[in-house]
Design a protein around this motif. Structure first.
Motif, mmCIF file in Angstrom:
data_model
loop_
_atom_site.group_PDB
_atom_site.id
_atom_site.type_symbol
_atom_site.label_atom_id
_atom_site.label_comp_id
_atom_site.label_asym_id
_atom_site.label_seq_id
_atom_site.Cartn_x
_atom_site.Cartn_y
_atom_site.Cartn_z
ATOM 1 N N LEU A 205 0.838 -1.197 0.000
ATOM 2 C CA LEU A 205 0.000 0.000 0.000
ATOM 3 C C LEU A 205 0.876 1.251 0.000
ATOM 4 C CD1 LEU A 205 -2.976 1.112 0.395
ATOM 5 C CD2 LEU A 205 -2.345 1.334 2.816
ATOM 6 N N THR A 206 0.506 2.214 -0.852
ATOM 7 C CA THR A 206 1.265 3.466 -0.910
ATOM 8 C C THR A 206 0.438 4.684 -0.547
ATOM 9 O OG1 THR A 206 0.796 3.659 -3.286
ATOM 10 C CG2 THR A 206 2.877 2.592 -2.645
ATOM 11 N N ASP A 207 -0.901 4.573 -0.642
ATOM 12 C CA ASP A 207 -1.714 5.755 -0.347
ATOM 13 C C ASP A 207 -3.160 5.346 -0.068
ATOM 14 O OD1 ASP A 207 -2.165 8.392 0.132
ATOM 15 O OD2 ASP A 207 -2.128 9.040 -1.965
ATOM 16 N N ILE A 208 -3.833 6.174 0.710
ATOM 17 C CA ILE A 208 -5.258 6.002 0.987
ATOM 18 C C ILE A 208 -5.955 7.327 0.731
ATOM 19 C CG2 ILE A 208 -7.002 5.462 2.726
ATOM 20 C CD1 ILE A 208 -5.025 3.767 4.164
ATOM 21 N N HIS A 209 -7.085 7.251 0.066
ATOM 22 C CA HIS A 209 -7.859 8.465 -0.235
ATOM 23 C C HIS A 209 -9.316 8.203 0.060
ATOM 24 C CE1 HIS A 209 -9.439 11.965 -2.268
ATOM 25 N NE2 HIS A 209 -10.168 11.200 -3.062
ATOM 26 N N ARG A 210 -9.948 9.117 0.757
ATOM 27 C CA ARG A 210 -11.379 8.979 1.053
ATOM 28 C C ARG A 210 -12.174 9.638 -0.070
ATOM 29 N NH1 ARG A 210 -14.538 7.418 5.175
ATOM 30 N NH2 ARG A 210 -16.572 8.396 5.404
ATOM 31 N N PHE A 228 -12.872 0.201 -0.670
ATOM 32 C CA PHE A 228 -13.374 -0.521 0.500
ATOM 33 C C PHE A 228 -14.227 0.414 1.344
ATOM 34 C CE2 PHE A 228 -9.775 -3.030 -0.787
ATOM 35 C CZ PHE A 228 -10.158 -4.339 -0.505
ATOM 36 N N HIS A 229 -15.135 -0.183 2.090
ATOM 37 C CA HIS A 229 -15.940 0.609 3.009
ATOM 38 C C HIS A 229 -15.114 1.032 4.219
ATOM 39 C CE1 HIS A 229 -19.072 -1.808 0.856
ATOM 40 N NE2 HIS A 229 -19.635 -0.620 0.798
ATOM 41 N N ARG A 230 -14.273 0.120 4.690
ATOM 42 C CA ARG A 230 -13.454 0.385 5.863
ATOM 43 C C ARG A 230 -12.089 -0.274 5.688
ATOM 44 N NH1 ARG A 230 -18.413 -0.676 10.130
ATOM 45 N NH2 ARG A 230 -19.636 1.098 9.418
ATOM 46 N N ALA A 231 -11.122 0.228 6.447
ATOM 47 C CA ALA A 231 -9.775 -0.334 6.373
ATOM 48 C C ALA A 231 -9.132 -0.273 7.746
ATOM 49 C CB ALA A 231 -8.925 0.419 5.361
ATOM 50 N N ILE A 232 -8.273 -1.254 8.020
ATOM 51 C CA ILE A 232 -7.514 -1.298 9.271
ATOM 52 C C ILE A 232 -6.034 -1.329 8.926
ATOM 53 C CG2 ILE A 232 -7.061 -2.580 11.397
ATOM 54 C CD1 ILE A 232 -9.846 -3.811 11.137
ATOM 55 N N ILE A 233 -5.300 -0.354 9.404
ATOM 56 C CA ILE A 233 -3.851 -0.311 9.184
ATOM 57 C C ILE A 233 -3.178 -1.070 10.318
ATOM 58 C CG2 ILE A 233 -1.825 1.147 8.868
ATOM 59 C CD1 ILE A 233 -3.910 1.457 6.682
ATOM 60 N N ALA A 234 -2.496 -2.160 9.984
ATOM 61 C CA ALA A 234 -1.806 -2.992 10.974
ATOM 62 C C ALA A 234 -0.449 -3.396 10.403
ATOM 63 C CB ALA A 234 -2.639 -4.214 11.320
ATOM 64 N N HIS A 245 4.335 8.355 5.933
ATOM 65 C CA HIS A 245 4.019 9.636 5.291
ATOM 66 C C HIS A 245 2.607 9.668 4.737
ATOM 67 C CE1 HIS A 245 8.431 11.179 4.663
ATOM 68 N NE2 HIS A 245 8.006 11.257 5.906
ATOM 69 N N TYR A 246 2.131 8.562 4.188
ATOM 70 C CA TYR A 246 0.790 8.566 3.612
ATOM 71 C C TYR A 246 -0.272 8.793 4.684
ATOM 72 C CZ TYR A 246 0.019 3.715 5.190
ATOM 73 O OH TYR A 246 -0.135 2.583 5.940
ATOM 74 N N LEU A 247 -0.002 8.338 5.902
ATOM 75 C CA LEU A 247 -0.931 8.577 6.998
ATOM 76 C C LEU A 247 -0.789 9.999 7.535
ATOM 77 C CD1 LEU A 247 -0.518 5.160 8.840
ATOM 78 C CD2 LEU A 247 -2.544 5.950 7.606
ATOM 79 N N VAL A 438 -9.341 11.547 11.999
ATOM 80 C CA VAL A 438 -9.286 12.416 10.812
ATOM 81 C C VAL A 438 -9.835 11.736 9.569
ATOM 82 C CG1 VAL A 438 -7.315 13.680 11.739
ATOM 83 C CG2 VAL A 438 -6.918 11.745 10.215
ATOM 84 N N CYS A 439 -10.058 10.423 9.640
ATOM 85 C CA CYS A 439 -10.577 9.692 8.485
ATOM 86 C C CYS A 439 -11.563 8.636 8.961
ATOM 87 C CB CYS A 439 -9.440 9.052 7.682
ATOM 88 S SG CYS A 439 -9.991 8.167 6.213
#
Length: 477
Positions: A205-210, A228-234, A245-247, A438-439
């Motif tokens: 993963l390199t980026d997330i955008h809402r 996706f409807h939801r995501a978990i960063i682990a 940085h993406y976060l 924030v997201c």
């Protein structure tokens, strides 16, 4: 007509392969047998329209239910302990979910495989912990809150119920009875497969955008995007800030990531020549601070290691980084004995064996090699009789045994653990659900958060706890 969930038990078991117990829950309740039947069994066998258990009177309810309870797609970024536990918790909390684990490495759970020397220190009994800050230098308040939802006792029961018998050692560390990390890995991967959790390796993963419609658009290194409807960063700890940085671009506060759980380099060659010597227990501390730790100390060819040093490195991780890993270090070879107690022991030794040479009698059970080194360090003659020990020499002995001084000359590594402090600030997440402030729809779990622990199974427990909480929250309707 009112729906009776138990009427559909046999068909659900036959088509979904799961023997869900009969329940008196409402048929629209999350986790009920009816929900599992409707969302998994019927669509998978394509017989729900003609199924004798789905009468014409019930079918409209099923259609309405499907329309009002669409499937929730959840992405888990990171195929480690926290990621797998989050995925399993999400699927079990809500059958109306599709869960995909994305792992950047070629295989999942690689860190679990090597932790605890390959035996996997699953958790800790916490019997020796009177305050959670003793185990979690950063994040103890959050962990105290989250333990109300899923504690070390819950983790112990969870693994045993899933077919992984556990044993608690004398040092309160908990391991699989098989003494093999693969017992834990097999358990997690087997459950993921049974719950139809998709696993995608080599997915970076390199980026997330809402998006405007509330979805989370995930962008991967190969150029693909997924919604996706939801995501978990682990994703675990990031050794360098650029991995987060993406976060940070999304507005999350980042606590600078730094190494934790490391050994100390000691420049003094004469001390390093004691390589292999173990003293258990000692108390190690950093003069001028309140930071100290007790436990076994191991002399290595580069300096010091062992539980006492690893704990101290965790407590002092940020302080040592600020000081360039160059700092004074005090070792009490007599652990927590006071100066008065040490003086009494030495005085008794002198009275009992006045003609014995200093080198021939080791006070307080110290290893012979260490005592000979300390004699030399104090500038004493090893052949000198104990009976000729004057007040000045006695004071020097007491000071050396209770407050031996060294200089930390850099940090080493500890290969059994790869732990960092820092990460996503706890101010950026909800303390109840671990959802990003924030997201919305984005959750965080595991070492990517600014939560880390001393050695002894506490870091894996944080992974189980945060993964469980984030997974359940992400799956909530």
């Amino acid at each position: 007509m009112p729906f009776q969930p138990h009427l559909h038990r046999s068909h659900a078991a036959a088509t979904a392969g799961e023997g869900y117990a009969a329940s008196q829950q409402g048929w629209g309740d999350s986790g009920s047998p009816w929900e599992k039947f409707c969302l998994d069994a019927a669509p998978s066998c394509n017989k729900w329209r003609t199924c004798p258990l789905l009468s014409p009177d019930i079918t409209p309810y099923y259609i309405i239910y499907r329309m009002s309870n669409p499937t929730t797609d959840i992405a888990i970024i990171g195929g480690g302990a926290a990621g797998f536990f989050a995925a399993i918790a999400a699927r079990r909390a809500n059958a109306a979910t599709r869960v995909t684990i994305f792992e950047r490495a070629p295989k999942v759970l690689a860190k679990v495989e090597v932790t605890g020397g390959g035996r996997c220190n699953v958790t800790n009994s916490f019997a020796a912990i009177t305050d959670l800050r003793q185990a979690y230098p950063r994040g103890h308040k959050l962990m105290k809150r989250l333990f109300m939802t899923f504690s070390h006792e819950d983790a112990f029961r969870w693994f045993e119920q899933e077919g992984v018998p556990l044993v608690t050692q004398d040092d309160e560390c908990v391991f699989p009875k098989a003494q093999d990390a693969h017992a834990v890995i097999s358990c997690l991967t087997r459950l993921a497969d049974r719950l139809d959790i998709t696993v995608s390796c080599r997915s970076h993963l390199t980026d997330i955008h809402r998006t405007d419609d509330g979805h989370l658009e995930l962008r991967f290194q190969n150029g693909t995007t997924r919604l996706f409807h939801r995501a978990i960063i682990a994703t675990g700890g990031s050794p360098q800030a650029r991995g987060l940085h993406y976060l940070q671009r999304m507005g999350h506060v980042i606590e600078p990531p730094l190494p934790s759980l490391f050994t100390f380099n000691i420049a003094e060659q004469a001390f390093r020549d004691l390589m292999g010597t173990v003293v258990d227990p000692v108390t190690a501390s950093i003069p001028g601070t309140k930071m100290q730790a007790r436990g076994a100390l191991l002399v290595t060819h580069w300096g010091m290691s062992g539980p006492a040093i690893l704990k101290l490195s965790s407590y002092a991780a940020r302080w040592l980084a600020e000081h360039g890993y160059q700092a004074p270090l005090a070792i009490s070879w007599t652990d927590q004995l006071t100066r008065q107690q040490v003086e009494a022991a030495l005085t008794a030794l002198i009275a009992d064996s006045p003609r014995k040479q200093l080198a021939s009698l080791r006070p307080l059970g110290l290893p012979s090699r260490l005592w000979l080194f300390l004699i030399s360090k104090m500038g004493l003659d090893p052949a000198k009789p104990w009976g000729e020990t004057g007040r000045k020499t006695l004071n020097r002995m007491i000071e050396t045994l209770t407050n031996d001084q060294y200089m930390i000359a850099g940090r080493g590594t500890y290969r059994d653990e790869f732990v960092t402090c820092g990460g996503i600030s706890l101010k950026s997440v909800s303390p109840q659900t671990l959802e990003s402030k924030v997201c919305p729809g984005l959750f965080l779990a595991g070492e990517v958060l600014d939560v880390d622990a001393i050695t002894g199974g506490f870091n894996l427990q944080a992974a189980w706890t945060t993964g469980y909480v984030a997974g359940q929250a992400a799956a909530s309707p």
